[in-house]
Design a protein around this motif. Structure first.
Motif, short mmCIF file in Angstrom:
data_model
loop_
_atom_site.label_atom_id
_atom_site.label_comp_id
_atom_site.label_asym_id
_atom_site.label_seq_id
_atom_site.Cartn_x
_atom_site.Cartn_y
_atom_site.Cartn_z
N ARG A 271 0.88 -1.06 0.04
CA ARG A 271 -0.03 -0.06 0.09
C ARG A 271 0.86 1.18 0.03
NH1 ARG A 271 -5.23 1.00 0.66
NH2 ARG A 271 -5.63 -1.09 1.29
N ASP A 272 1.70 1.20 0.91
CA ASP A 272 2.83 2.55 1.02
C ASP A 272 3.63 2.48 -0.15
OD1 ASP A 272 1.78 3.18 3.28
OD2 ASP A 272 3.72 2.40 4.61
N TRP A 273 4.06 1.40 -0.90
CA TRP A 273 4.77 1.48 -2.35
C TRP A 273 3.84 1.90 -3.22
CZ3 TRP A 273 9.70 1.26 -3.51
CH2 TRP A 273 9.95 0.82 -4.84
N THR A 274 2.63 1.70 -3.26
CA THR A 274 1.59 2.19 -4.53
C THR A 274 1.36 3.68 -4.19
OG1 THR A 274 0.31 0.04 -4.34
CG2 THR A 274 -0.64 2.11 -5.24
N ASN A 275 1.41 3.96 -3.08
CA ASN A 275 1.19 5.41 -2.64
C ASN A 275 2.56 6.49 -2.81
OD1 ASN A 275 -1.51 5.93 -1.60
ND2 ASN A 275 -0.86 4.75 0.23
N LEU A 276 3.53 5.66 -2.53
CA LEU A 276 4.86 6.37 -3.06
C LEU A 276 5.02 6.61 -4.65
CD1 LEU A 276 7.88 7.19 -2.65
CD2 LEU A 276 8.53 4.94 -2.61
N LEU A 278 2.51 6.74 -6.85
CA LEU A 278 1.53 7.66 -7.17
C LEU A 278 1.76 9.12 -6.96
CD1 LEU A 278 -1.56 5.40 -6.64
CD2 LEU A 278 -0.54 5.88 -8.71
N ASP A 279 2.61 9.14 -5.76
CA ASP A 279 3.27 10.69 -5.28
C ASP A 279 4.13 11.16 -6.25
OD1 ASP A 279 1.17 10.64 -3.21
OD2 ASP A 279 2.71 10.20 -1.62
N ARG A 289 -3.47 12.25 -9.66
CA ARG A 289 -3.38 10.96 -8.76
C ARG A 289 -4.72 10.13 -9.00
NH1 ARG A 289 -2.79 8.40 -4.13
NH2 ARG A 289 -0.74 8.13 -3.12
N GLU A 291 -7.17 6.62 -8.28
CA GLU A 291 -7.57 5.85 -7.27
C GLU A 291 -7.33 4.73 -7.07
OE1 GLU A 291 -12.20 4.35 -5.51
OE2 GLU A 291 -12.02 5.39 -7.45
N ILE A 292 -7.04 4.12 -5.78
CA ILE A 292 -6.66 2.70 -5.59
C ILE A 292 -7.75 1.86 -5.53
CG2 ILE A 292 -5.07 1.24 -4.05
CD1 ILE A 292 -3.32 3.59 -3.50
N ARG A 329 12.92 6.76 -4.04
CA ARG A 329 12.42 7.66 -4.82
C ARG A 329 12.91 7.87 -6.22
NH1 ARG A 329 8.53 10.97 -2.23
NH2 ARG A 329 8.70 12.19 -3.88
#
Length: 353
Positions: A271-276, A278-279, A289, A291-292, A329
């Protein structure tokens, strides 16, 4: 370590050379001036997809790992040499697809490895090193009966090293573990100078878009949602350039008969990898951005998902000086840039349309 001086004019043989990690390794070997032989699967749809631009700099051997005759024919090119290195990266390497194609997975990953090792013995080749690429998936989840054999961080996370128990939970992981053991068997029985390398979750340019990083990026580039499966598992994500350096360090400095594991040395939930991802993509202007969305049909079967993977790479660092150089990053930024600018290389291979 001066890698280039150790590889200049040296014969090297790479299986899976037109794949994800294999193509990056092949380019690095060419950059160092090695005499590069590649073994690629001959198909009616062509090959060399990721290294076609360097075809003129390579000696190409076409065949199939499952066909011992073609394997032996290709390896015979190393007869008369005494410092050749064999990098064995070819595999059916997708965990999910190993359930859909179990026989091909075992045939390619186990019998294919056996064909290589036995051909080296039959041809009586005098090679410097044989590196079989394993996988972090071989560790699986911690078995309650083996918990005392594991090492843990102060926060309770399990650290996986060469000493950790294995517990494969997929056809892919089991096939790769078998290949690892075969590789060690041929060192013990025939003194073939083998090593095995367990890489932790490589990602980067050219990776098949069905893997987690590629599917997140390609979906984000093309639509307003990113559809994924289980986002709880934690993975130790290692940029492909660092993965290639790991292979080279082990091949040049590793001790025959030994196992080496390596990765970034930190893990992150999917989940955090996905958000990283997408960010970073939003910051760089690649997308608004998305939606997951989690979809049941994207989960692995039953209890086969591995909960967390975190590497302890101290042995490789101590013996060869290797350590990761590309942070998450930067690795993500370089990955997004490749997918965004090479749509023709991945669009027909996605699993989300």
């Amino acid at each position: 370590m001066n890698i280039d001086s150790r590889l200049a004019d040296r014969p090297v043989f790479v299986t899976g050379a037109d794949g994800f990690v294999g193509s990056h390794l092949t380019e690095r070997l060419l950059e160092a001036g090695a005499d590069v032989h590649v073994f690629v699967r001959a198909t009616s749809s062509g090959e060399l997809k990721n290294i076609r631009h360097r075809a003129g700099d390579l000696t190409v051997h076409r065949g199939d790992l499952r066909d011992q005759h073609s394997v032996r024919q290709a390896l015979s090119a190393l007869e008369g040499t005494d410092d050749a290195i064999v990098f064995h990266l070819a595999a059916q390497a997708h965990v999910g697809e190993s359930w859909d194609r179990p026989y091909e997975t075992v045939d390619t990953n186990v019998v294919g490895t056996l064909n290589l090792l036995q051909s080296i013995v039959d041809l009586d080749l005098d090679i410097a090193k044989f590196d079989t690429a394993g996988t972090s998936e071989e560790y699986g989840n911690v078995n309650a009966e083996m918990v005392d054999n594991h090492e843990f961080e102060e926060d309770g996370r399990v650290i996986l090293s060469e000493r950790s128990p294995v517990n494969p939970t997929s056809v892919y992981a089991t096939s790769k573990l078998a290949a690892d053991f075969l590789t060690m068997n041929y060192h013990d029985a025939y003194d073939v100078p083998t090593v095995t390398t367990r890489m932790f979750n490589n990602y980067g340019p050219r990776q098949n878009p069905r893997y987690i990083t590629g599917t997140i990026i390609t979906q984000a580039l093309e639509r307003d949602i990113v559809e994924l499966g289980n986002l709880q598992p934690k993975r130790d994500m290692c940029f492909v350039e660092d993965g290639v350096r790991g292979h080279l360090h082990v091949a040049l400095e590793g001790t025959p008969g030994e196992q080496y594991v390596y990765g970034y040395g930190e893990n992150i939930s999917m989940r955090d990898w996905t958000n990283l991802i997408l960010d970073v993509g939003a910051e760089e202007g690649y997308w608004e951005r998305p939606e997951i969305v989690q979809a049941d049909d994207r989960y692995r079967p039953g209890d086969s998902d591995v909960e967390e993977l975190l590497v302890g790479y101290e042995k490789l660092n101590r013996e060869t000086g290797w350590e990761p150089q590309v942070d998450w990053r930067e690795g993500v930024r370089r990955s997004i840039d490749w997918y965004a600018n090479n749509k023709d290389a991945w669009y027909g291979r996605v699993d989300w349309r």
